[in-house]
Write an enzyme that holds these catalytic residues in place. Structure first.
Site, PDB file in Angstrom:
ATOM      1  CE  LYS A  70     -32.383  61.989  46.901  1.00 27.04           C
ATOM      2  NZ  LYS A  70     -33.715  62.390  46.123  1.00 27.04           N
ATOM      3  CG  ASN A  91     -35.345  59.171  49.599  1.00 25.98           C
ATOM      4  OD1 ASN A  91     -35.390  57.922  50.135  1.00 25.98           O
ATOM      5  ND2 ASN A  91     -36.185  60.020  49.750  1.00 25.98           N
ATOM      6  CG  ASP A 107     -36.991  60.693  46.460  1.00 23.69           C
ATOM      7  OD1 ASP A 107     -37.313  61.487  47.210  1.00 23.69           O
ATOM      8  OD2 ASP A 107     -35.887  60.433  45.986  1.00 23.69           O
ATOM      9  CE1 TYR A 237     -38.481  73.653  48.383  1.00 23.19           C
ATOM     10  CE2 TYR A 237     -38.679  71.499  47.165  1.00 23.19           C
ATOM     11  CZ  TYR A 237     -38.093  72.208  48.129  1.00 23.19           C
ATOM     12  OH  TYR A 237     -36.909  71.931  48.912  1.00 23.19           O
ATOM     13  N   GLY A 258     -43.366  70.785  44.115  1.00 25.07           N
ATOM     14  CA  GLY A 258     -42.580  69.652  44.746  1.00 25.07           C
ATOM     15  C   GLY A 258     -42.563  69.805  46.399  1.00 25.07           C
TER      16      GLY A 258
END
Length: 297
Positions: A70, A91, A107, A237, A258
């Site tokens: 990134k 991203n 994001d 997550y 997430g």
């Protein structure tokens, strides 16, 4: 059906074999009747420029970028959005007609999406962010868009935290909540947590393979008295829920993991690539959940 007219979009990162993005995006492409397919492309850092050039040469319509590229990909973009410049991270890549790539960061939009459903709760409230790594940049930039009165950012390394906050302060609006540095010392953190309405974990603690089955950021004792009025937001997550969010649910807290951020940032990227507003977020979420449940079974 894949045919001679099928176009490619995809994900660049290393590793990418675990990613939910292909299932998530391909569910949306099918619902949108777009003759595109989303693929995961493993790519090492030294090959990044060559891979970008090659994908553009074959007509790739857009790319997601994940760890560890990134930051590196910023220098390979012909254009950057103001947000990508501010965060120092990209991203989402969109091909430019004149050649090269436009870099953006979705994001922040993905992070904010579930919080906007509780918009009235953030008026005059305080928030705490745990960690000051790469993912925390989009989180803090997003929180600066909310009507908070203070954003406390806790980090383990004072120098890194100071640099992080200086970067985010440089681009904040005049009406943004002040950014306040904190250590990981439980005692002052506990006092701030008692009056905060939102806590965001950007650290990897609690993820599978990080700290054991019951690991929580800064240890379980800090959260034993968490109030039900607090929203806990974990960027992790897997597992679902994390031990931290499971404790919050037992205490009656509203919890967010997430996965929703992943889905919403992906939907924002697909809107950019396709030029369409009708991206089916529900289908993306369902596809990601199905894949996640299979892997956790």
């Amino acid at each position: 059906m894949i045919s001679g007219t099928t176009a490619v979009i995809g994900l660049l990162g290393q590793p990418v074999s675990h990613s939910l993005s292909p299932v998530m995006h391909n569910a949306a492409l099918e619902a949108m009747a777009l003759d595109w397919r989303y693929m995961a492309f493993p790519c090492d850092a030294e090959d990044l420029k060559a891979v970008l050039d090659g994908l553009q040469a074959v007509g790739c319509r857009g790319l997601s970028v994940t760890i560890p590229h990134k930051q590196q990909v910023v220098g390979l973009c012909r254009e950057l959005s103001p947000l990508a410049k501010r965060l120092g991270a990209v991203n989402t890549l969109t091909p430019l007609k004149e050649g090269g790539w436009h870099g953006h960061n979705t994001d922040m939009e993905g992070f904010l999406a579930p919080l906007k459903l509780q918009a009235e709760q953030w008026q005059g409230a305080e928030a705490v962010v745990l960690g000051c790594g790469g993912s925390a940049r989009a989180v803090v930039a997003g929180l600066q868009q909310l009507p908070l009165t203070a954003i406390h950012v806790a980090g383990r390394r004072p120098d890194a935290l100071a640099d992080f906050l200086n970067d985010l302060r440089a681009g904040q609006g005049s009406d943004s909540a002040p950014l306040i540095a904190m250590s990981f010392d439980p005692e002052p953190l506990s006092r701030v947590l008692q009056r905060s309405k939102l806590v965001v974990n950007t650290t990897p603690v609690g993820m599978q393979g990080h700290g054991g089955d019951n690991a929580m950021p800064l240890g379980s004792d800090l959260w034993a008295g968490v109030d039900a009025s607090v929203t806990l937001y974990d960027l992790i997550y897997t597992p679902r829920p994390t031990p931290w969010l499971a404790l919050g649910q037992q205490r009656g807290c509203h919890t967010i993991d997430g996965l929703e951020m992943l889905v919403q940032q992906g939907a924002a990227a697909l809107r950019r690539w396709s030029g369409r507003a009708d991206v089916p977020v529900d289908q993306m979420r369902e596809g990601a959940l199905r894949s996640l449940n299979v892997h956790q079974a």
